[in-house]
Write an enzyme that holds these catalytic residues in place. Structure first.
Site, short mmCIF file in Angstrom:
data_model
loop_
_atom_site.label_atom_id
_atom_site.label_comp_id
_atom_site.label_asym_id
_atom_site.label_seq_id
_atom_site.Cartn_x
_atom_site.Cartn_y
_atom_site.Cartn_z
N ASP A 1 -5.42 8.48 3.90
CA ASP A 1 -5.40 8.92 2.51
C ASP A 1 -6.66 9.70 2.15
O ASP A 1 -6.62 10.61 1.33
CB ASP A 1 -5.26 7.70 1.59
CG ASP A 1 -3.99 6.91 1.87
OD1 ASP A 1 -2.98 7.54 2.25
OD2 ASP A 1 -4.01 5.69 1.72
N HIS B 1 1.92 4.63 -2.86
CA HIS B 1 2.18 6.07 -2.71
C HIS B 1 3.57 6.43 -3.24
O HIS B 1 3.75 7.45 -3.90
CB HIS B 1 2.09 6.47 -1.24
CG HIS B 1 0.74 6.29 -0.62
ND1 HIS B 1 -0.41 6.79 -1.17
CD2 HIS B 1 0.37 5.65 0.53
CE1 HIS B 1 -1.44 6.48 -0.39
NE2 HIS B 1 -0.99 5.79 0.65
N HIS C 1 0.84 -1.20 0.00
CA HIS C 1 0.00 0.00 0.00
C HIS C 1 0.87 1.25 0.00
O HIS C 1 0.66 2.17 -0.80
CB HIS C 1 -0.91 -0.03 1.24
CG HIS C 1 -1.66 1.24 1.49
ND1 HIS C 1 -3.01 1.34 1.31
CD2 HIS C 1 -1.26 2.47 1.92
CE1 HIS C 1 -3.41 2.57 1.62
NE2 HIS C 1 -2.35 3.27 1.99
N GLU C 2 1.87 1.27 0.90
CA GLU C 2 2.73 2.45 1.00
C GLU C 2 3.57 2.63 -0.26
O GLU C 2 3.83 3.76 -0.68
CB GLU C 2 3.63 2.34 2.23
CG GLU C 2 2.89 2.31 3.56
CD GLU C 2 2.02 3.54 3.78
OE1 GLU C 2 2.38 4.62 3.26
OE2 GLU C 2 0.99 3.41 4.45
#
Length: 376
Positions: free
Chosen positions: A161, A62, A58-59
Site C-alpha cells: 500500500d 480497500h 485489511h483487504e
C-alpha cells in the site's frame, strides 16, 4: 489467480485461498508440534488463521474504500505473504488512490488499538514484538502482527500500500506515468535490499524481494501502456489478420484452424460478420474431451468479450481488458461487424515498436498486423 479456491463471498467480493496457504498451515502445525505437541500445533494454526482474518479485514478496508468511488473488487486472494484485492480498475485521481491505499493499514491500526484496549492498555512494545514466540500471549502476539502489517504495508514499494500512497502523493505534482516510474524504481531498489538481507539473515526475504520487484515492474509497464494508449486509436494497433469461426462450426473445425494457425483465440461470428463470442484454446480442448469433435463451438465459446469501435482510443480497450479479465477485445466498424482484435500480445508489440520508433513518428503510419502474422 490459478491454484486458488473459493471459500466464500462477502458483499459481492469472492474470497479465495491460494493452495500455498494450506501448505503454510501444514508447515505451521508440524513446527509447533515439535515444540509443544498437539495442543501447541493447533494453537499455532489458530494463530495463523487469526492473522489472516486480520489480513482479510485489511483487504476489505480497500474494498469498501474503492466501493465509495464506484470501483468494484471481484475477488480477494489469500497468499502466504498476505492478501491481494483485485480492483476492476485503478482510480484516475491521486486523492482517490490515496484513500483506497491507506484504508487497509488503517484497519490494522484499529484492530491493534482494540486488542490493546482489551488487554487493559498495559502491553509493552517488547511483548508485542515477540510474534514468533509460541509461548507468548495469543492476543499480544496478534496485536504485534497488526502493528507489523501496518509498518510492512507502508513500505513505499509496489505492490504494498505504501507504494500506492507514494504514487498518489507524487501524482499531485507530477504526471501519473512519471509518478509511477519513480515509485516503481524505489520499489525495485528496495527489492534488491530485501534480497541482499535475505542472503544474510532470512531466505524468506528473497521471495518477498522477487515478488516486489516483479510487481513494481508490472505496475510501471501498466502505467506506461495507460499513458501511451490515451493518444493511440484502436484502429492503429488492432490485429486485422486472423482466422474466424462460423457459429455453425464444430469443435473439429476449430481444431483444424488451431493446428493450421498460431492463434490461441478464435472469434465466432454470424453470417453478417457480427461477433457472437470468442473460443479459447483451453475451452476448445476441454470441449473436445467432454463433448467430442462434433460439439458446436457455440457451446464452448466465451460470450463476455467486450466490444469497442475502431475509432475509440486504445485506453478504453485496455481498460475493458483489465476490468473483465479477458484475453481480447473485439473491434467493430460502424456496421457492428468484426474488423479487428486487441490482445495483450499485440499491446506488448506496440510497446516494443514504440521503443524502437524514431522520435516524431506516429502509430497511425503503421498497421499492427497482429501477433499471428508478425508483420508491421
Amino acid at each position: 489467480m490459478t491454484w486458488s479456491f473459493n471459500i466464500g463471498k462477502i458483499g459481492g467480493t469472492v474470497v479465495k485461498v491460494h493452495v500455498t496457504f494450506v501448505l503454510l498451515l501444514v508447515w505451521i502445525w508440524f513446527m509447533h508440534y515439535r515444540i509443544g505437541g498437539t495442543t501447541a500445533a493447533w494453537e499455532g494454526v489458530a494463530f495463523v488463521v487469526a492473522v489472516f482474518a486480520c489480513v482479510v479485514l485489511h483487504e476489505f478496508g480497500h474494498v469498501f474504500a474503492a466501493r465509495r468511488y464506484g470501483i468494484r473488487t471481484p475477488d480477494i486472494t489469500l497468499l502466504p505473504i498476505g492478501g491481494l484485492a483485485r480492483l476492476e480498475r485503478m482510480p484516475e485521481e491521486p486523492g482517490k488512490e490515496f484513500v483506497i491505499a491507506i484504508a487497509g493499514p488503517l484497519v490494522n491500526v484499529v484492530i491493534a488499538a482494540l486488542i490493546f484496549l482489551a488487554l487493559g492498555g498495559v502491553t509493552g512494545i517488547d511483548q508485542m514484538a515477540a510474534i514468533e514466540n509460541p509461548r507468548a500471549d495469543f492476543l499480544v502476539r496478534l496485536a504485534g502482527v497488526n502493528v507489523f502489517l501496518v509498518l510492512f504495508n507502508l513500505i513505499p514499494a509496489f505492490p504494498m500500500d505504501g507504494g500506492r500512497v507514494l504514487r498518489a502523493l507524487l501524482a499531485t505534482r507530477l504526471s501519473w506515468s512519471r509518478a509511477t516510474q519513480i515509485a516503481a524504481s524505489i520499489g525495485q531498489g528496495l527489492a534488491f535490499l530485501f534480497g541482499f538481507l535475505g542472503l544474510l539473515y532470512n531466505p524468506i526475504l528473497i521471495f518477498i524481494a522477487i515478488f516486489v520487484y516483479l510487481a513494481a515492474a508490472s505496475e510501471a509497464q501498466s502505467a506506461q501502456i495507460r499513458d501511451i494508449s490515451a493518444s493511440v486509436l484502436v484502429s492503429d494497433v488492432m490485429v486485422t489478420e486472423f482466422a474466424r469461426l462460423d457459429r455453425s462450426a464444430s469443435i473439429a473445425d476449430a481444431i483444424d484452424k488451431l493446428l493450421a494457425t498460431t492463434q490461441n483465440e478464435f472469434p465466432v461470428v454470424d453470417p453478417a460478420g457480427q461477433i457472437e463470442g470468442l473460443l479459447m484454446r483451453n475451452d476448445m480442448i476441454r470441449a473436445l474431451k467432454e463433448s467430442g469433435p462434433d460439439a458446436s463451438v457455440v457451446s464452448a465459446m466465451r460470450t463476455d468479450i467486450p466490444v469497442i469501435h475502431k475509432r475509440n482510443s486504445l485506453a478504453e480497450a485496455f481498460r475493458a481488458m483489465q476490468q473483465k479479465t479477458v484475453p481480447a477485445v473485439a473491434v467493430l466498424d460502424s456496421s457492428e461487424r468484426l474488423v479487428g482484435l486487441i490482445t495483450h500480445e499485440n499491446i506488448g508489440e506496440m510497446m516494443m515498436v514504440r521503443a524502437a520508433m524514431p522520435e516524431g513518428f506516429r502509430f497511425g503510419r503503421f498497421r499492427a498486423r497482429g501477433p499471428w502474422s508478425r508483420r508491421i
